[in-house]
Design a protein around this motif. Structure first.
Motif, short mmCIF file in Angstrom:
data_model
loop_
_atom_site.label_atom_id
_atom_site.label_comp_id
_atom_site.label_asym_id
_atom_site.label_seq_id
_atom_site.Cartn_x
_atom_site.Cartn_y
_atom_site.Cartn_z
N GLU A 97 65.59 15.13 72.71
CA GLU A 97 66.65 15.84 72.02
C GLU A 97 67.79 14.87 71.71
N PHE A 98 67.83 14.39 70.46
CA PHE A 98 68.97 13.63 69.98
C PHE A 98 70.00 14.61 69.40
N HIS A 99 71.22 14.13 69.23
CA HIS A 99 72.20 14.95 68.50
C HIS A 99 71.69 15.20 67.08
N ASP A 100 71.12 14.15 66.48
CA ASP A 100 70.52 14.29 65.15
C ASP A 100 69.52 13.17 64.95
N ILE A 101 68.52 13.46 64.12
CA ILE A 101 67.59 12.44 63.63
C ILE A 101 67.71 12.42 62.12
N VAL A 102 68.02 11.26 61.59
CA VAL A 102 68.14 11.09 60.14
C VAL A 102 66.87 10.41 59.66
N ASP A 103 65.99 11.18 59.02
CA ASP A 103 64.69 10.67 58.57
C ASP A 103 64.84 10.06 57.18
N VAL A 104 65.20 8.79 57.16
CA VAL A 104 65.46 8.10 55.89
C VAL A 104 64.20 8.01 55.04
N TRP A 105 63.05 7.98 55.68
CA TRP A 105 61.77 7.82 54.97
C TRP A 105 61.45 9.02 54.08
N THR A 106 62.10 10.16 54.30
CA THR A 106 61.75 11.34 53.51
C THR A 106 62.29 11.28 52.09
N ASP A 107 63.41 10.60 51.88
CA ASP A 107 64.01 10.62 50.54
C ASP A 107 64.39 9.25 50.00
N ARG A 108 64.11 8.19 50.74
CA ARG A 108 64.45 6.85 50.27
C ARG A 108 63.23 5.92 50.27
N TRP A 109 62.06 6.52 50.26
CA TRP A 109 60.82 5.73 50.26
C TRP A 109 60.58 5.15 48.87
N ASP A 110 60.15 3.90 48.82
CA ASP A 110 59.83 3.23 47.56
C ASP A 110 58.31 3.06 47.50
N ASN A 111 57.68 3.75 46.56
CA ASN A 111 56.22 3.70 46.47
C ASN A 111 55.71 2.33 46.04
N ASP A 112 56.53 1.56 45.36
CA ASP A 112 56.08 0.24 44.92
C ASP A 112 55.90 -0.71 46.10
N ILE A 113 56.81 -0.68 47.06
CA ILE A 113 56.68 -1.56 48.22
C ILE A 113 56.08 -0.82 49.40
N ASP A 119 67.82 -2.27 51.61
CA ASP A 119 69.12 -1.90 51.06
C ASP A 119 69.35 -0.39 51.18
N GLU A 120 68.29 0.41 50.98
CA GLU A 120 68.40 1.86 51.13
C GLU A 120 68.66 2.23 52.59
N ILE A 138 71.41 4.66 66.65
CA ILE A 138 70.23 3.80 66.61
C ILE A 138 69.81 3.71 65.15
N ILE A 139 69.74 2.51 64.63
CA ILE A 139 69.40 2.28 63.22
C ILE A 139 68.10 1.49 63.18
N HIS A 140 67.03 2.15 62.81
CA HIS A 140 65.68 1.58 62.92
C HIS A 140 65.16 1.21 61.54
N TYR A 141 65.27 -0.09 61.19
CA TYR A 141 64.69 -0.62 59.96
C TYR A 141 63.18 -0.76 60.14
N ASN A 142 62.41 -0.60 59.06
CA ASN A 142 60.98 -0.89 59.13
C ASN A 142 60.68 -2.38 59.05
N GLN A 143 61.49 -3.14 58.34
CA GLN A 143 61.24 -4.57 58.21
C GLN A 143 61.67 -5.29 59.50
N PRO A 144 61.01 -6.43 59.83
CA PRO A 144 60.02 -7.15 59.02
C PRO A 144 58.58 -6.66 59.15
N HIS A 145 58.36 -5.51 59.77
CA HIS A 145 57.02 -4.90 59.75
C HIS A 145 56.52 -4.82 58.31
N GLY A 146 55.23 -5.07 58.13
CA GLY A 146 54.66 -4.94 56.80
C GLY A 146 54.64 -3.52 56.30
N PRO A 147 54.39 -3.31 55.03
CA PRO A 147 54.06 -4.30 54.00
C PRO A 147 55.20 -5.31 53.80
N PHE A 148 54.81 -6.57 53.76
CA PHE A 148 55.78 -7.64 53.71
C PHE A 148 56.43 -7.76 52.34
#
Length: 290
Positions: A97-113, A119-120, A138-148
């Motif tokens: 139980e966090f105060h909130d989870i902000v699921d950035v992947w739901t609306d800032r996903w780039d299908n090309d990469i 930056d998003e 807690i700010i969890h970037y996907n990079q440098p995890h692939g896709p590279f």
């Protein structure tokens, strides 16, 4: 390349690395996680302010990291801003139980990469800093995890031999297994991806007050050999606690006043239950699922 000849396998009685640090017990206001960032690549190529140390992670992969640090916990003073869908995938198991989870992947996903661009993710972090001035973030970037990202990745996976169906990371793994990509290629692609996300993290650090830690959930193997089967391996896998996977950077940077952290009730937007198809598609892009 430093080669360590031993793996440490996770005990059947445990489902994460019990030798790792509990990140929630550490002292920080903001925890920036770079997914799959090796300690040595961070140490050799970063130019961030602060003091660099190392820690042992509770996971050889993101799933173990999440289990080891957040399962069955109530964290009403913490907001998790994430580019990875793994928390949604493991929602029932984690029971966190966090105060909130902000699921950035739901609306800032780039299908090309096939990922959330750094930056998003940085913009989403800025939004969270403004919205939650009295929470641990807690700010969890996907990079440098692939896709590279970067020139090496473009040369390796964007070409006439790649079919449209496999994810970029699946294709790169296939190439590696068939000796079309080397461990040195993988290292170069990981390093270039780190250098790209590094610059966005540097920008973000200039805007964050308080005590910030930049770390990783796990590292990445780049040709190290394991036992009992002495084969080279690139990538990461839960249950394997090789130094290349569990030794992670821990950069501490303090600027301005510490935030006054307050608890709060869980928000309606936290821990949303997304359709399995949506989560599965994103995880497949990241190389987790077929």
């Amino acid at each position: 390349m430093t080669v360590n000849s031993k793996f440490t396998y996770v005990s059947q009685a445990h489902d994460y690395n019990r030798s790792g640090v509990d990140v929630m017990d550490e002292d920080w206001d903001t925890l920036i996680i770079l997914d799959a960032c090796r300690y040595d690549i961070f140490a050799e190529h970063h130019d961030l302010p602060g003091k660099l140390e190392s820690r042992i992670s509770r996971g050889g992969g993101t799933v173990e990291f999440l289990r080891g640090n957040f399962r069955d916990r109530e964290l009403p003073d913490t907001v998790y801003v994430t580019a990875t869908p793994q928390i949604s995938r493991l929602q029932s198991e984690l029971n966190v139980e966090f105060h909130d989870i902000v699921d950035v992947w739901t609306d800032r996903w780039d299908n090309d990469i096939q990922n959330v661009p750094p930056d998003e993710m940085t913009d989403a972090a800025r939004d969270a800093l403004e919205k939650y001035p009295n929470k641990r973030l807690i700010i969890h970037y996907n990079q440098p995890h692939g896709p590279f990202l970067g020139p090496t990745a473009e040369e390796l996976v964007i070409g006439p031999n790649r079919e449209a169906d496999p994810s970029l990371l699946e294709f790169l793994t296939y190439e590696l297994k068939h000796d079309l990509v080397t461990a040195e290629d993988w290292r170069a692609a990981l390093r270039e991806t780190f250098e790209i996300v590094h610059d966005y993290v540097a920008e973000l650090l200039e805007e964050i007050d308080g005590k910030t830690v930049v770390t990783a959930d796990h590292g990445e193997m780049l040709g190290e050999r394991g036992s009992p089967i002495p084969i080279s391996y690139c990538g990461h896998q839960i249950g394997i606690h090789h130094d290349a996977l569990v030794k992670v950077p821990w950069l501490v940077y303090e600027s301005g006043d510490r935030r006054e952290i307050e608890s709060g009730e869980k928000t309606e937007s936290g821990s949303q239950d997304y359709a399995d198809q949506s989560v599965g598609e994103r995880l497949r892009d990241l190389g987790y699922m077929n």
